[in-house]
Design a protein around this motif. Structure first.
Motif, mmCIF file in Angstrom:
data_model
loop_
_atom_site.group_PDB
_atom_site.id
_atom_site.type_symbol
_atom_site.label_atom_id
_atom_site.label_comp_id
_atom_site.label_asym_id
_atom_site.label_seq_id
_atom_site.Cartn_x
_atom_site.Cartn_y
_atom_site.Cartn_z
ATOM 1 N N MET A 1 10.891 -20.925 1.586
ATOM 2 C CA MET A 1 9.738 -19.972 1.265
ATOM 3 C C MET A 1 9.362 -20.003 -0.252
ATOM 4 S SD MET A 1 8.821 -16.269 2.180
ATOM 5 C CE MET A 1 8.904 -16.572 4.208
ATOM 6 N N SER A 2 8.246 -19.856 -0.364
ATOM 7 C CA SER A 2 7.842 -19.883 -1.935
ATOM 8 C C SER A 2 8.181 -18.455 -2.489
ATOM 9 C CB SER A 2 6.420 -19.899 -1.933
ATOM 10 O OG SER A 2 5.692 -21.137 -1.706
ATOM 11 N N GLU A 3 8.523 -18.366 -3.577
ATOM 12 C CA GLU A 3 8.665 -17.156 -4.365
ATOM 13 C C GLU A 3 7.829 -16.146 -4.547
ATOM 14 O OE1 GLU A 3 9.934 -16.084 -8.911
ATOM 15 O OE2 GLU A 3 10.672 -17.847 -7.956
ATOM 16 N N PHE A 4 7.970 -14.846 -4.219
ATOM 17 C CA PHE A 4 6.913 -13.694 -4.174
ATOM 18 C C PHE A 4 6.637 -13.624 -5.649
ATOM 19 C CE2 PHE A 4 9.527 -12.252 -0.607
ATOM 20 C CZ PHE A 4 8.228 -12.514 0.293
ATOM 21 N N HIS A 5 5.369 -13.552 -5.967
ATOM 22 C CA HIS A 5 4.739 -13.029 -7.407
ATOM 23 C C HIS A 5 4.327 -11.605 -7.289
ATOM 24 C CE1 HIS A 5 4.972 -17.197 -8.662
ATOM 25 N NE2 HIS A 5 4.512 -17.666 -7.531
ATOM 26 N N PHE A 6 5.319 -10.801 -7.748
ATOM 27 C CA PHE A 6 4.786 -9.245 -7.517
ATOM 28 C C PHE A 6 3.839 -8.743 -8.550
ATOM 29 C CE2 PHE A 6 8.418 -9.523 -4.902
ATOM 30 C CZ PHE A 6 8.281 -8.567 -3.746
ATOM 31 N N LEU A 28 1.057 -12.814 4.912
ATOM 32 C CA LEU A 28 2.095 -11.894 4.613
ATOM 33 C C LEU A 28 1.912 -11.085 3.462
ATOM 34 C CD1 LEU A 28 5.187 -11.289 5.620
ATOM 35 C CD2 LEU A 28 5.935 -13.042 3.989
ATOM 36 N N VAL A 29 2.478 -9.857 3.336
ATOM 37 C CA VAL A 29 2.399 -8.920 2.140
ATOM 38 C C VAL A 29 3.913 -8.588 1.913
ATOM 39 C CG1 VAL A 29 1.476 -6.879 1.108
ATOM 40 C CG2 VAL A 29 -0.093 -8.454 2.440
ATOM 41 N N ALA A 30 4.186 -8.728 0.728
ATOM 42 C CA ALA A 30 5.855 -8.105 0.420
ATOM 43 C C ALA A 30 5.583 -6.977 -0.465
ATOM 44 C CB ALA A 30 6.631 -9.165 -0.308
ATOM 45 N N VAL A 41 13.110 -5.852 0.242
ATOM 46 C CA VAL A 41 11.663 -6.050 0.209
ATOM 47 C C VAL A 41 11.003 -5.869 1.373
ATOM 48 C CG1 VAL A 41 10.005 -7.992 -0.225
ATOM 49 C CG2 VAL A 41 11.796 -7.666 -1.677
ATOM 50 N N PHE A 42 10.046 -5.187 1.630
ATOM 51 C CA PHE A 42 9.433 -4.712 2.997
ATOM 52 C C PHE A 42 8.282 -5.868 3.324
ATOM 53 C CE2 PHE A 42 6.031 -2.530 5.242
ATOM 54 C CZ PHE A 42 6.604 -2.260 6.249
ATOM 55 N N MET A 43 8.358 -6.388 4.230
ATOM 56 C CA MET A 43 7.395 -7.519 4.451
ATOM 57 C C MET A 43 6.469 -7.002 5.715
ATOM 58 S SD MET A 43 9.134 -10.904 3.747
ATOM 59 C CE MET A 43 10.872 -10.467 4.140
ATOM 60 N N VAL A 44 5.190 -7.398 5.691
ATOM 61 C CA VAL A 44 4.325 -6.947 6.691
ATOM 62 C C VAL A 44 3.130 -8.118 6.658
ATOM 63 C CG1 VAL A 44 2.896 -5.554 5.244
ATOM 64 C CG2 VAL A 44 2.854 -5.049 7.606
ATOM 65 N N ALA A 45 2.239 -8.217 7.788
ATOM 66 C CA ALA A 45 1.578 -9.026 8.187
ATOM 67 C C ALA A 45 0.331 -8.675 7.266
ATOM 68 C CB ALA A 45 1.165 -9.117 9.413
#
Length: 59
Positions: A1-6, A28-30, A41-45
């Motif tokens: 999976m790609s890295e998150f960019h917060f 996806l939203v983290a 990290v909380f992940m949600v659609a």
């Protein structure tokens, strides 16, 4: 999976009490605590996140 960019909200308080959101992963939203960047990290659609934002933006 790609890295998150917060990203931190432009409404963030100077005291650092805020969340950061990453929307660079498809469907996806983290979300994480800005003070604990290595923490959980909380992940949600994405669709659910959009509904949540619409609800909290209502007067």
């Amino acid at each position: 999976m790609s890295e998150f960019h917060f990203e931190k909200s432009s409404y963030s308080e100077p005291n650092g009490e805020c969340v950061e959101v990453a929307r660079n992963i498809p469907r996806l939203v983290a979300v994480r605590d800005s003070k604990q960047s290595e923490g959980p990290v909380f992940m949600v659609a994405s669709a659910s996140w959009a509904l949540f934002l619409a609800h909290v933006r209502q007067p």
